[in-house]
Design a protein around this motif. Structure first.
Motif, PDB file in Angstrom:
ATOM      1  N   GLY A 108     -79.154  27.744 -11.654  1.00 38.64           N
ATOM      2  CA  GLY A 108     -79.209  26.241 -12.419  1.00 38.64           C
ATOM      3  C   GLY A 108     -78.820  26.329 -14.036  1.00 38.64           C
ATOM      4  N   GLN A 109     -79.827  27.442 -14.590  1.00 39.79           N
ATOM      5  CA  GLN A 109     -79.631  27.411 -15.957  1.00 39.79           C
ATOM      6  C   GLN A 109     -78.332  28.567 -16.278  1.00 39.79           C
ATOM      7  OE1 GLN A 109     -82.286  26.080 -18.117  1.00 39.79           O
ATOM      8  NE2 GLN A 109     -81.702  25.159 -16.154  1.00 39.79           N
ATOM      9  N   ILE A 110     -78.045  29.433 -15.279  1.00 39.36           N
ATOM     10  CA  ILE A 110     -76.875  29.996 -15.700  1.00 39.36           C
ATOM     11  C   ILE A 110     -75.708  29.046 -15.486  1.00 39.36           C
ATOM     12  CG2 ILE A 110     -75.372  31.705 -14.413  1.00 39.36           C
ATOM     13  CD1 ILE A 110     -77.910  33.438 -13.557  1.00 39.36           C
ATOM     14  N   ALA A 111     -75.657  28.174 -14.489  1.00 40.26           N
ATOM     15  CA  ALA A 111     -74.504  27.278 -14.652  1.00 40.26           C
ATOM     16  C   ALA A 111     -74.354  26.425 -15.771  1.00 40.26           C
ATOM     17  CB  ALA A 111     -74.684  26.380 -13.245  1.00 40.26           C
ATOM     18  N   VAL A 112     -75.388  26.134 -16.301  1.00 39.65           N
ATOM     19  CA  VAL A 112     -75.623  25.211 -17.552  1.00 39.65           C
ATOM     20  C   VAL A 112     -74.960  26.140 -18.776  1.00 39.65           C
ATOM     21  CG1 VAL A 112     -77.002  24.351 -19.340  1.00 39.65           C
ATOM     22  CG2 VAL A 112     -77.600  23.899 -17.105  1.00 39.65           C
ATOM     23  N   ALA A 113     -75.334  27.302 -18.689  1.00 39.69           N
ATOM     24  CA  ALA A 113     -74.676  28.095 -19.948  1.00 39.69           C
ATOM     25  C   ALA A 113     -73.239  28.358 -19.613  1.00 39.69           C
ATOM     26  CB  ALA A 113     -75.468  29.431 -19.877  1.00 39.69           C
ATOM     27  N   GLN A 114     -72.871  28.534 -18.269  1.00 43.59           N
ATOM     28  CA  GLN A 114     -71.115  28.832 -18.028  1.00 43.59           C
ATOM     29  C   GLN A 114     -70.393  27.681 -18.333  1.00 43.59           C
ATOM     30  OE1 GLN A 114     -71.504  30.075 -13.941  1.00 43.59           O
ATOM     31  NE2 GLN A 114     -71.295  32.169 -14.862  1.00 43.59           N
ATOM     32  N   ARG A 115     -70.971  26.399 -18.112  1.00 47.36           N
ATOM     33  CA  ARG A 115     -70.310  25.238 -18.222  1.00 47.36           C
ATOM     34  C   ARG A 115     -70.205  24.839 -19.770  1.00 47.36           C
ATOM     35  NH1 ARG A 115     -73.174  22.854 -14.349  1.00 47.36           N
ATOM     36  NH2 ARG A 115     -74.962  22.006 -15.832  1.00 47.36           N
ATOM     37  N   ALA A 116     -71.086  25.401 -20.551  1.00 47.28           N
ATOM     38  CA  ALA A 116     -70.918  25.254 -21.857  1.00 47.28           C
ATOM     39  C   ALA A 116     -70.073  26.192 -22.769  1.00 47.28           C
ATOM     40  CB  ALA A 116     -72.459  25.357 -22.619  1.00 47.28           C
ATOM     41  N   VAL A 117     -70.278  27.447 -22.422  1.00 49.03           N
ATOM     42  CA  VAL A 117     -69.198  28.512 -22.752  1.00 49.03           C
ATOM     43  C   VAL A 117     -67.753  28.188 -22.186  1.00 49.03           C
ATOM     44  CG1 VAL A 117     -68.399  30.829 -22.752  1.00 49.03           C
ATOM     45  CG2 VAL A 117     -71.100  30.252 -22.994  1.00 49.03           C
ATOM     46  N   GLU A 118     -67.464  27.627 -20.956  1.00 45.53           N
ATOM     47  CA  GLU A 118     -66.221  27.268 -20.560  1.00 45.53           C
ATOM     48  C   GLU A 118     -65.697  26.332 -21.535  1.00 45.53           C
ATOM     49  OE1 GLU A 118     -66.836  26.848 -16.640  1.00 45.53           O
ATOM     50  OE2 GLU A 118     -66.957  28.999 -15.787  1.00 45.53           O
ATOM     51  N   ALA A 119     -66.699  25.143 -21.512  1.00 43.06           N
ATOM     52  CA  ALA A 119     -66.049  24.000 -22.409  1.00 43.06           C
ATOM     53  C   ALA A 119     -65.719  24.538 -23.745  1.00 43.06           C
ATOM     54  CB  ALA A 119     -67.164  22.779 -22.472  1.00 43.06           C
ATOM     55  N   MET A 120     -66.582  25.296 -24.520  1.00 41.63           N
ATOM     56  CA  MET A 120     -66.116  25.836 -25.827  1.00 41.63           C
ATOM     57  C   MET A 120     -64.780  26.507 -25.733  1.00 41.63           C
ATOM     58  SD  MET A 120     -69.952  26.766 -27.488  1.00 41.63           S
ATOM     59  CE  MET A 120     -70.687  27.432 -26.274  1.00 41.63           C
ATOM     60  N   ALA A 121     -64.660  27.365 -24.682  1.00 42.47           N
ATOM     61  CA  ALA A 121     -63.527  28.287 -24.661  1.00 42.47           C
ATOM     62  C   ALA A 121     -62.425  27.485 -24.338  1.00 42.47           C
ATOM     63  CB  ALA A 121     -63.609  29.230 -23.445  1.00 42.47           C
ATOM     64  N   LEU A 122     -62.429  26.431 -23.755  1.00 43.93           N
ATOM     65  CA  LEU A 122     -61.217  25.384 -23.245  1.00 43.93           C
ATOM     66  C   LEU A 122     -60.845  24.735 -24.565  1.00 43.93           C
ATOM     67  CD1 LEU A 122     -59.096  24.008 -21.394  1.00 43.93           C
ATOM     68  CD2 LEU A 122     -60.973  22.524 -20.641  1.00 43.93           C
ATOM     69  N   ALA A 123     -61.955  24.153 -25.442  1.00 42.93           N
ATOM     70  CA  ALA A 123     -61.556  23.444 -26.582  1.00 42.93           C
ATOM     71  C   ALA A 123     -61.056  24.484 -27.720  1.00 42.93           C
ATOM     72  CB  ALA A 123     -63.126  22.767 -27.243  1.00 42.93           C
ATOM     73  N   ALA A 124     -61.418  25.494 -27.823  1.00 47.30           N
ATOM     74  CA  ALA A 124     -60.657  26.535 -28.704  1.00 47.30           C
ATOM     75  C   ALA A 124     -59.333  27.021 -28.243  1.00 47.30           C
ATOM     76  CB  ALA A 124     -61.632  27.947 -28.589  1.00 47.30           C
ATOM     77  N   LEU A 125     -58.961  26.815 -27.023  1.00 52.37           N
ATOM     78  CA  LEU A 125     -57.656  27.165 -26.596  1.00 52.37           C
ATOM     79  C   LEU A 125     -56.737  26.069 -27.079  1.00 52.37           C
ATOM     80  CD1 LEU A 125     -58.254  28.936 -22.970  1.00 52.37           C
ATOM     81  CD2 LEU A 125     -57.194  30.052 -25.177  1.00 52.37           C
ATOM     82  N   VAL A 126     -57.175  24.869 -26.739  1.00 53.72           N
ATOM     83  CA  VAL A 126     -56.401  23.753 -26.928  1.00 53.72           C
ATOM     84  C   VAL A 126     -56.252  23.433 -28.496  1.00 53.72           C
ATOM     85  CG1 VAL A 126     -56.279  21.065 -26.586  1.00 53.72           C
ATOM     86  CG2 VAL A 126     -57.244  22.488 -24.856  1.00 53.72           C
ATOM     87  N   GLN A 127     -57.076  23.728 -29.294  1.00 52.85           N
ATOM     88  CA  GLN A 127     -57.059  23.473 -30.801  1.00 52.85           C
ATOM     89  C   GLN A 127     -56.221  24.866 -31.330  1.00 52.85           C
ATOM     90  OE1 GLN A 127     -61.013  22.864 -32.902  1.00 52.85           O
ATOM     91  NE2 GLN A 127     -61.951  23.049 -30.798  1.00 52.85           N
ATOM     92  N   GLY A 128     -56.361  26.083 -30.667  1.00 50.06           N
ATOM     93  CA  GLY A 128     -55.468  27.035 -31.070  1.00 50.06           C
ATOM     94  C   GLY A 128     -53.887  26.792 -30.691  1.00 50.06           C
ATOM     95  N   ALA A 129     -53.705  26.237 -29.558  1.00 51.39           N
ATOM     96  CA  ALA A 129     -52.383  25.984 -29.181  1.00 51.39           C
ATOM     97  C   ALA A 129     -51.777  25.015 -30.085  1.00 51.39           C
ATOM     98  CB  ALA A 129     -52.404  25.419 -27.797  1.00 51.39           C
ATOM     99  N   VAL A 130     -52.435  24.087 -30.555  1.00 51.65           N
ATOM    100  CA  VAL A 130     -51.939  23.100 -31.636  1.00 51.65           C
ATOM    101  C   VAL A 130     -51.657  23.768 -32.757  1.00 51.65           C
ATOM    102  CG1 VAL A 130     -52.262  20.745 -32.566  1.00 51.65           C
ATOM    103  CG2 VAL A 130     -52.947  21.110 -30.226  1.00 51.65           C
ATOM    104  N   LEU A 131     -52.740  24.329 -33.220  1.00 52.24           N
ATOM    105  CA  LEU A 131     -52.633  25.123 -34.549  1.00 52.24           C
ATOM    106  C   LEU A 131     -51.546  26.079 -34.835  1.00 52.24           C
ATOM    107  CD1 LEU A 131     -56.339  24.989 -35.742  1.00 52.24           C
ATOM    108  CD2 LEU A 131     -54.719  23.441 -36.509  1.00 52.24           C
ATOM    109  N   GLY A 132     -51.501  26.818 -33.537  1.00 52.01           N
ATOM    110  CA  GLY A 132     -50.662  27.765 -33.381  1.00 52.01           C
ATOM    111  C   GLY A 132     -48.964  27.445 -33.648  1.00 52.01           C
TER     112      GLY A 132
END
Length: 506
Positions: A108-132
């Motif tokens: 359960g705790q691994i899943a929480v950390a994975q969801r958080a990291v995946e959310a940060m990665a997705l947000a970074a990719l979206v922002q990077g795509a726009v700013l790029g």
């Protein structure tokens, strides 16, 4: 698309390819920078924790001023630093006991950390795509003619001044970002096995764990030794119980039948989750009911218990739940709903095996009873309104086959009026039933109360072993109605008691 590429002149195609390649490179570079400076605050290991991703390939847990920091491989190129914040644990011994219990069931705790990291990665990719895309859009908007004019003007005094100003502004924006920062001091890590010494047996699962060797007191060493002992004992007990569950002689579903696992009163005992799942698999269960009291107080620090429950049963066909009296407030329901569990809003909905199901949270869970838009109702008043709703549905041809509650007493009016087939509950930590109830019109319904799946003697059941017998049940459905229940009890000594399958006839 292929035809379009074939018709496109080579020079134009290469130009488009260059634009796309430049955009991809810029986007990934910007996304990487954003990702490395991202952070999220989540509930982990009964703490409010701050997660920061990196590319170290390691998970580093900053444990606070007393316990030493921990480090272990993440299993991928992406790593994460977890800084544990505030918690409501009263003592370090209590906190260490929680760590041991959670570590024995970490999914359960691994899943929480994975969801958080995946959310940060997705947000970074979206922002990077726009700013790029911004530099390329500016390049295109300026146009070829204007770019040539700017190039021609660079050698002039004005051109040099403008270029110098642009460089100065860029430096002024970027350089101060690192001011006041110092390089992180070198850290002295040692393996947990070397840290504890040969006199402390270490489970194989902890071979890759390292400990920050500096600033460690004798007290923190004793706490770690105690935690390792509790972890090892918990892991062995519940893992053996899960393995033994596969060998139980349980009734298997026949063709056309659906089996649902019933759990209740877990009270934060995450160790029993894999045991319950193993029993469900042995009995052919494809869905799960949760009759509440997953926590001791309904507080946010108990999110680890809900995360474990969700991770354990995430792939089942259906997951229905109600809040118990100890799931105080709205956090438990909200958190599990976000993780895909179905709660009830005073309406009959589809249940397992083509059945219809109604449920209600315990009115004591929020401190104020409520039903539809009415608040401040007593337990008895909610029971009467629940009976009215079940009977109204029955009169409309939408019979309630299962009434899921925390305390079966709240379903008495509905059952005594002959409006439901089966009432499922928990609350009293003692298994009773299935007991037939005959209404005035001769219709038969059943009530069944499960014991405590967490083996809880009190409101919290965190520990290395059961405090009292742990109960799980398997409910069988055929042609849209419950037709049988089998009860399974795990004793504190690890022995299973399996009751005969009890048929439900109407």
């Amino acid at each position: 698309m292929i035809r379009l590429v074939r018709r496109m002149p080579v020079r134009r195609f290469l130009k488009v390819l260059a634009y796309v390649g430049t955009w991809v490179v810029l986007s990934l570079a910007i996304a990487g920078a954003i990702f490395l400076h991202s952070e999220r605050t989540v509930e982990i290991a009964s703490h409010e924790a701050r997660l920061s991703p990196n590319f170290s390939g390691e998970v580093v847990a900053r444990m606070g001023p007393v316990l030493p920091d921990l480090r272990m491989p993440s299993g991928s190129r992406v790593g994460v630093e977890v800084e544990l914040g505030k918690t409501d644990a009263a003592t370090l011994e209590e906190l260490t006991s929680r760590y041991a219990a959670i570590a024995s069931q970490p999914e359960g705790q691994i899943a929480v950390a994975q969801r958080a990291v995946e959310a940060m990665a997705l947000a970074a990719l979206v922002q990077g795509a726009v700013l790029g895309a911004v530099p390329l859009l500016v390049w295109a908007l300026v146009g070829r003619a204007r770019r040539q004019e700017l190039y021609a003007g660079l050698p002039t005094r004005r051109g040099l001044a403008v270029a110098g100003l642009a460089v100065a502004l860029t430096v002024a924006a970027v350089v101060p970002y690192g001011w006041g920062r110092t390089d992180q001091p070198a850290e002295d890590w040692t393996s947990l096995r070397d840290f504890l010494g040969p006199e402390v047996p270490l489970p194989d699962e902890l071979d890759g764990v390292e400990v920050m060797a500096d600033a460690t007191t004798a007290q923190s060493r004793r706490l770690i030794e105690s935690g390792i002992s509790s972890y090892d004992e918990s892991l062995k007990f519940y893992s053996e119980a899960a393995d033994d569950a596969a060998m139980l002689d349980l009734r298997k579903p026949e063709e056309g039948e659906t089996v649902v696992l019933l759990v209740s009163d877990r009270h934060d005992n995450v160790g029993m989750d894999k045991v319950a799942r193993a029993i469900g698999e042995a009995g052919g269960a494809t869905a799960v009911f949760d009759a509440g009291d997953d926590t001791s107080t309904g507080s946010r620090w108990e999110a680890f218990s809900l995360d474990s429950l969700a991770a354990t049963f995430k792939d089942l066909d259906g997951r229905w739940a109600v809040a118990g009296n100890h799931d105080n407030g709205g956090f438990v329901r909200s958190h599990l709903e976000d993780l895909g569990w179905t709660y009830f809003d005073d309406e009959v909905i589809d249940g397992p095996g083509g059945s219809r199901i109604l449920g209600v949270d315990d009115p004591r869970s929020s401190g104020l009873g409520d039903w539809r838009d009415q608040t401040g109702l007593s337990f008895t008043e909610v029971a009467d309104l629940l009976g009215d709703a079940a009977c109204a549905a029955d009169e409309d041809g939408d019979r309630v086959n299962t009434l899921l509650v925390h305390d079966a007493n709240i379903a008495k009016p509905a059952l005594e009026r002959g409006c439901v087939d089966l009432v499922l509950g928990g609350h009293i930590h003692v298994q009773t039933g299935p007991t037939p109830v005959t209404a005035d019109d001769g219709r038969i319904g059943y009530t069944y109360t499960l014991g405590t799946t967490g083996g809880a003697a009190y409101a919290i059941a965190i520990g290395s072993k059961l405090r009292r017998p742990a109960s799980i049940a398997l409910v069988t459905y055929r042609e849209g109605r419950p037709v049988g229940i089998q009860s399974i009890t795990l004793q504190p000594n690890g022995r299973y008691d399996v009751d005969p399958w009890a048929p439900l006839t109407y």
